[in-house]
Scaffold this motif. Structure first.
Motif, PDB file in Angstrom:
ATOM      1  N   MET A   1       0.853  -1.205   0.000  1.00  0.00           N
ATOM      2  CA  MET A   1       0.000   0.000   0.000  1.00  0.00           C
ATOM      3  C   MET A   1       0.877   1.239   0.000  1.00  0.00           C
ATOM      4  SD  MET A   1      -2.950   1.122   2.770  1.00  0.00           S
ATOM      5  CE  MET A   1      -3.939  -0.334   2.498  1.00  0.00           C
ATOM      6  N   SER A   2       0.546   2.224  -0.839  1.00  0.00           N
ATOM      7  CA  SER A   2       1.346   3.438  -0.913  1.00  0.00           C
ATOM      8  C   SER A   2       1.099   4.314   0.307  1.00  0.00           C
ATOM      9  CB  SER A   2       0.992   4.217  -2.177  1.00  0.00           C
ATOM     10  OG  SER A   2      -0.294   4.793  -2.062  1.00  0.00           O
ATOM     11  N   ALA A   3       2.001   5.275   0.510  1.00  0.00           N
ATOM     12  CA  ALA A   3       1.868   6.185   1.653  1.00  0.00           C
ATOM     13  C   ALA A   3       0.572   6.988   1.564  1.00  0.00           C
ATOM     14  CB  ALA A   3       3.074   7.124   1.705  1.00  0.00           C
ATOM     15  N   LEU A   4       0.200   7.422   0.349  1.00  0.00           N
ATOM     16  CA  LEU A   4      -1.033   8.190   0.191  1.00  0.00           C
ATOM     17  C   LEU A   4      -2.255   7.347   0.548  1.00  0.00           C
ATOM     18  CD1 LEU A   4      -0.341  10.226  -3.089  1.00  0.00           C
ATOM     19  CD2 LEU A   4      -0.162  11.002  -0.718  1.00  0.00           C
ATOM     20  N   GLU A   5      -2.224   6.066   0.208  1.00  0.00           N
ATOM     21  CA  GLU A   5      -3.323   5.176   0.584  1.00  0.00           C
ATOM     22  C   GLU A   5      -3.363   4.980   2.100  1.00  0.00           C
ATOM     23  OE1 GLU A   5      -5.793   3.994  -1.274  1.00  0.00           O
ATOM     24  OE2 GLU A   5      -4.942   5.213  -2.902  1.00  0.00           O
ATOM     25  N   ASP A   6      -2.182   4.905   2.720  1.00  0.00           N
ATOM     26  CA  ASP A   6      -2.113   4.815   4.187  1.00  0.00           C
ATOM     27  C   ASP A   6      -2.772   6.035   4.828  1.00  0.00           C
ATOM     28  OD1 ASP A   6      -0.761   2.421   4.073  1.00  0.00           O
ATOM     29  OD2 ASP A   6       1.223   3.315   4.356  1.00  0.00           O
ATOM     30  N   ILE A   7      -2.504   7.205   4.264  1.00  0.00           N
ATOM     31  CA  ILE A   7      -3.066   8.462   4.785  1.00  0.00           C
ATOM     32  C   ILE A   7      -4.586   8.446   4.651  1.00  0.00           C
ATOM     33  CG2 ILE A   7      -3.188  10.963   4.422  1.00  0.00           C
ATOM     34  CD1 ILE A   7      -0.180  10.646   3.426  1.00  0.00           C
ATOM     35  N   LYS A   8      -5.071   7.978   3.516  1.00  0.00           N
ATOM     36  CA  LYS A   8      -6.521   7.883   3.307  1.00  0.00           C
ATOM     37  C   LYS A   8      -7.156   6.925   4.314  1.00  0.00           C
ATOM     38  CE  LYS A   8      -6.440   8.950  -1.657  1.00  0.00           C
ATOM     39  NZ  LYS A   8      -6.717   8.436  -3.021  1.00  0.00           N
ATOM     40  N   THR A   9      -6.453   5.854   4.624  1.00  0.00           N
ATOM     41  CA  THR A   9      -6.957   4.896   5.614  1.00  0.00           C
ATOM     42  C   THR A   9      -7.065   5.539   6.989  1.00  0.00           C
ATOM     43  OG1 THR A   9      -6.008   3.028   4.401  1.00  0.00           O
ATOM     44  CG2 THR A   9      -6.529   2.658   6.732  1.00  0.00           C
ATOM     45  N   ILE A  10      -6.036   6.309   7.367  1.00  0.00           N
ATOM     46  CA  ILE A  10      -6.064   7.022   8.651  1.00  0.00           C
ATOM     47  C   ILE A  10      -7.261   7.963   8.696  1.00  0.00           C
ATOM     48  CG2 ILE A  10      -4.864   8.696  10.122  1.00  0.00           C
ATOM     49  CD1 ILE A  10      -2.210   7.563   8.963  1.00  0.00           C
ATOM     50  N   ILE A  11      -7.465   8.705   7.630  1.00  0.00           N
ATOM     51  CA  ILE A  11      -8.583   9.650   7.566  1.00  0.00           C
ATOM     52  C   ILE A  11      -9.910   8.910   7.681  1.00  0.00           C
ATOM     53  CG2 ILE A  11      -9.808  11.294   6.083  1.00  0.00           C
ATOM     54  CD1 ILE A  11      -7.044  12.076   4.924  1.00  0.00           C
ATOM     55  N   HIS A  12     -10.025   7.793   6.977  1.00  0.00           N
ATOM     56  CA  HIS A  12     -11.260   6.999   7.017  1.00  0.00           C
ATOM     57  C   HIS A  12     -11.558   6.545   8.449  1.00  0.00           C
ATOM     58  CE1 HIS A  12     -14.436   4.396   5.514  1.00  0.00           C
ATOM     59  NE2 HIS A  12     -13.912   3.384   6.192  1.00  0.00           N
ATOM     60  N   VAL A  13     -10.545   6.075   9.154  1.00  0.00           N
ATOM     61  CA  VAL A  13     -10.722   5.653  10.546  1.00  0.00           C
ATOM     62  C   VAL A  13     -11.165   6.830  11.404  1.00  0.00           C
ATOM     63  CG1 VAL A  13      -9.522   4.806  12.611  1.00  0.00           C
ATOM     64  CG2 VAL A  13      -9.097   3.726  10.390  1.00  0.00           C
ATOM     65  N   TRP A  14     -10.532   7.967  11.219  1.00  0.00           N
ATOM     66  CA  TRP A  14     -10.895   9.163  11.995  1.00  0.00           C
ATOM     67  C   TRP A  14     -12.318   9.613  11.709  1.00  0.00           C
ATOM     68  CZ3 TRP A  14      -5.833  12.566  11.362  1.00  0.00           C
ATOM     69  CH2 TRP A  14      -4.832  12.016  12.170  1.00  0.00           C
ATOM     70  N   LEU A  15     -12.742   9.508  10.457  1.00  0.00           N
ATOM     71  CA  LEU A  15     -14.112   9.888  10.109  1.00  0.00           C
ATOM     72  C   LEU A  15     -15.110   8.966  10.806  1.00  0.00           C
ATOM     73  CD1 LEU A  15     -13.872  10.667   6.270  1.00  0.00           C
ATOM     74  CD2 LEU A  15     -14.057  12.297   8.148  1.00  0.00           C
ATOM     75  N   GLN A  16     -14.789   7.674  10.853  1.00  0.00           N
ATOM     76  CA  GLN A  16     -15.670   6.726  11.535  1.00  0.00           C
ATOM     77  C   GLN A  16     -15.733   7.009  13.032  1.00  0.00           C
ATOM     78  OE1 GLN A  16     -14.120   2.857  10.166  1.00  0.00           O
ATOM     79  NE2 GLN A  16     -16.009   2.631   8.981  1.00  0.00           N
ATOM     80  N   GLU A  17     -14.613   7.464  13.593  1.00  0.00           N
ATOM     81  CA  GLU A  17     -14.581   7.806  15.015  1.00  0.00           C
ATOM     82  C   GLU A  17     -15.366   9.080  15.317  1.00  0.00           C
ATOM     83  OE1 GLU A  17     -10.047   6.138  15.965  1.00  0.00           O
ATOM     84  OE2 GLU A  17     -10.465   8.299  15.889  1.00  0.00           O
ATOM     85  N   SER A  18     -15.391  10.003  14.362  1.00  0.00           N
ATOM     86  CA  SER A  18     -15.886  11.352  14.629  1.00  0.00           C
ATOM     87  C   SER A  18     -17.316  11.601  14.178  1.00  0.00           C
ATOM     88  CB  SER A  18     -14.978  12.382  13.943  1.00  0.00           C
ATOM     89  OG  SER A  18     -13.635  12.192  14.309  1.00  0.00           O
ATOM     90  N   LEU A  19     -17.776  10.886  13.159  1.00  0.00           N
ATOM     91  CA  LEU A  19     -19.074  11.173  12.555  1.00  0.00           C
ATOM     92  C   LEU A  19     -20.112  10.123  12.945  1.00  0.00           C
ATOM     93  CD1 LEU A  19     -17.846  12.058   8.951  1.00  0.00           C
ATOM     94  CD2 LEU A  19     -18.460  13.666  10.766  1.00  0.00           C
ATOM     95  N   GLN A  20     -21.317  10.574  13.200  1.00  0.00           N
ATOM     96  CA  GLN A  20     -22.389   9.625  13.483  1.00  0.00           C
ATOM     97  C   GLN A  20     -22.745   8.836  12.225  1.00  0.00           C
ATOM     98  OE1 GLN A  20     -25.478  12.118  14.986  1.00  0.00           O
ATOM     99  NE2 GLN A  20     -26.016  12.972  12.999  1.00  0.00           N
ATOM    100  N   LYS A  21     -23.416   7.728  12.411  1.00  0.00           N
ATOM    101  CA  LYS A  21     -23.658   6.791  11.321  1.00  0.00           C
ATOM    102  C   LYS A  21     -24.351   7.444  10.126  1.00  0.00           C
ATOM    103  CE  LYS A  21     -25.714   2.289  10.321  1.00  0.00           C
ATOM    104  NZ  LYS A  21     -26.508   1.152  10.864  1.00  0.00           N
ATOM    105  N   GLU A  22     -25.371   8.276  10.384  1.00  0.00           N
ATOM    106  CA  GLU A  22     -26.107   8.915   9.290  1.00  0.00           C
ATOM    107  C   GLU A  22     -25.198   9.801   8.446  1.00  0.00           C
ATOM    108  OE1 GLU A  22     -28.883   7.886  12.569  1.00  0.00           O
ATOM    109  OE2 GLU A  22     -26.953   8.910  12.435  1.00  0.00           O
ATOM    110  N   THR A  23     -24.289  10.490   9.115  1.00  0.00           N
ATOM    111  CA  THR A  23     -23.373  11.398   8.419  1.00  0.00           C
ATOM    112  C   THR A  23     -22.366  10.618   7.589  1.00  0.00           C
ATOM    113  OG1 THR A  23     -23.576  12.835  10.351  1.00  0.00           O
ATOM    114  CG2 THR A  23     -21.905  13.426   8.730  1.00  0.00           C
ATOM    115  N   GLN A  24     -21.952   9.459   8.080  1.00  0.00           N
ATOM    116  CA  GLN A  24     -20.991   8.637   7.348  1.00  0.00           C
ATOM    117  C   GLN A  24     -21.548   8.166   6.006  1.00  0.00           C
ATOM    118  OE1 GLN A  24     -19.467   5.422   9.779  1.00  0.00           O
ATOM    119  NE2 GLN A  24     -19.261   6.746  11.570  1.00  0.00           N
ATOM    120  N   GLU A  25     -22.865   8.151   5.881  1.00  0.00           N
ATOM    121  CA  GLU A  25     -23.500   7.666   4.658  1.00  0.00           C
ATOM    122  C   GLU A  25     -23.619   8.750   3.589  1.00  0.00           C
ATOM    123  OE1 GLU A  25     -27.182   6.211   6.164  1.00  0.00           O
ATOM    124  OE2 GLU A  25     -26.296   4.415   7.080  1.00  0.00           O
ATOM    125  N   TRP A  26     -23.071   9.931   3.830  1.00  0.00           N
ATOM    126  CA  TRP A  26     -23.182  11.042   2.884  1.00  0.00           C
ATOM    127  C   TRP A  26     -22.112  11.011   1.784  1.00  0.00           C
ATOM    128  CZ3 TRP A  26     -24.079  15.547   6.892  1.00  0.00           C
ATOM    129  CH2 TRP A  26     -25.398  15.455   7.373  1.00  0.00           C
TER     130      TRP A  26
END
Length: 306
Positions: A1-26
């Motif tokens: 996995m490239s570094a940019l993909e790693d960064i996207k994965t980190i962001i995805h995890v943070w979004l799941q931690e921070s956003l409620q379920k309904e918002t994640q579906e946007w």
């Protein structure tokens, strides 16, 4: 996995931690991760790949995304990177609140890094916000003041790019001032090229109407140069004509008149030359490091067609 993909994965995890379920579906993931990731590429080119550098990139991308969500609301933009903007999809109030969540999560994660890095990034967001305010003020009427335009883009666009470069240098103990100068000049040049592409590229390439900046109330550098050229030639009628088109939906004939006038007075070429000169100034600041990645980033940014 490239570094940019790693960064996207980190962001995805943070979004799941921070956003409620309904918002994640946007569909936030596709909206937030569809850009060039210029700031992350800068950090990786300066600090190289590490857990800390990737985390710094993810923080910066969150902050950048938050600013874009707010920017789209301010500009009433319905499109972002060829797709419906978040405010167009779920409303301006929701877009603003999501932007606030991204800012907050970014600053929370930033608090775990070196305080010097946290200060550099957070102060850049203050400048970015002031740049947004100045942009709104300048959009009220035709702006012929080049100094005001340059101050606005230095804050609104260049400040976070500048901070990204400086923070990356601090992370690995390099000359932070040299890389700050690099980032500042890269950021200003980046926005000038962006403004040029709005004029020179067609709507299918841009993902929005060409010359839309002027319609939205942005008097960018080529328009300022054109207004000055009319004045230097005492063509005051054309000056007034240009001003009358500000924030208007233009006909094909009116668009052609603007573009042909810019070509006649070399306004586009003059703007490009300024961007190129800023790029050279940026590279000169870090010449001692012989960083070919940063040279390549600059070349691609100047010569891009989107």
């Amino acid at each position: 996995m490239s570094a940019l993909e790693d960064i996207k994965t980190i962001i995805h995890v943070w979004l799941q931690e921070s956003l409620q379920k309904e918002t994640q579906e946007w569909g936030l993931t596709s909206i937030l991760m569809g850009g060039k990731m210029l700031r992350s590429r800068l950090v990786l080119a300066i600090a190289q790949e590490s857990a800390e550098s990737k985390k710094l990139c993810a923080i910066i991308e969150l902050i950048q995304s938050a600013s874009l969500l707010h920017d789209d609301v301010i500009d009433d933009s319905l499109m972002r990177r060829g797709n419906p903007s978040l405010n167009a999809s779920v409303g301006s109030k929701n877009a603003i609140m999501v932007g606030d969540i991204l800012y907050s999560k970014g600053f929370y994660e930033l608090s775990f890094l070196d305080p010097r890095i946290a200060q550099v990034i957070s102060s850049s967001v203050v400048r970015l916000s002031n740049g947004e305010i100045l942009d709104v003020c300048l959009s009220q009427s035709f702006n012929s003041d080049q100094e005001q335009y340059m101050r606005m883009i230095e804050n609104k666009t260049a400040s976070l790019i500048e901070a990204s470069s400086e923070a990356a240098a601090l992370l690995v103990g390099l000359d932070a001032e040299a890389f700050r100068v690099y980032g500042k000049n890269l950021g200003i040049a980046f926005q000038i090229i962006d403004d040029l592409l709005d004029i020179t590229q067609d709507s299918s390439t841009l993902g929005k109407e060409s010359l839309s900046d002027f319609k939205e109330g942005k008097t960018t550098l080529p328009y300022i140069y054109l207004y000055e050229s009319f004045g230097q030639n005492q063509d005051f009628h054309s000056q007034e004509r240009l001003k009358s088109y500000f924030k208007k939906t233009l006909t094909q004939e009116e668009q052609q008149w603007i573009i042909q006038s810019m070509q006649h007075y070399d306004c586009i070429k003059k703007s490009f030359h300024l961007a190129k000169a800023l790029g050279e100034k940026a590279l000169q600041a870090i010449s001692a490091y012989n960083n070919t990645q940063l040279e390549e980033i600059m070349t691609k940014m100047i010569e891009r067609d989107f």
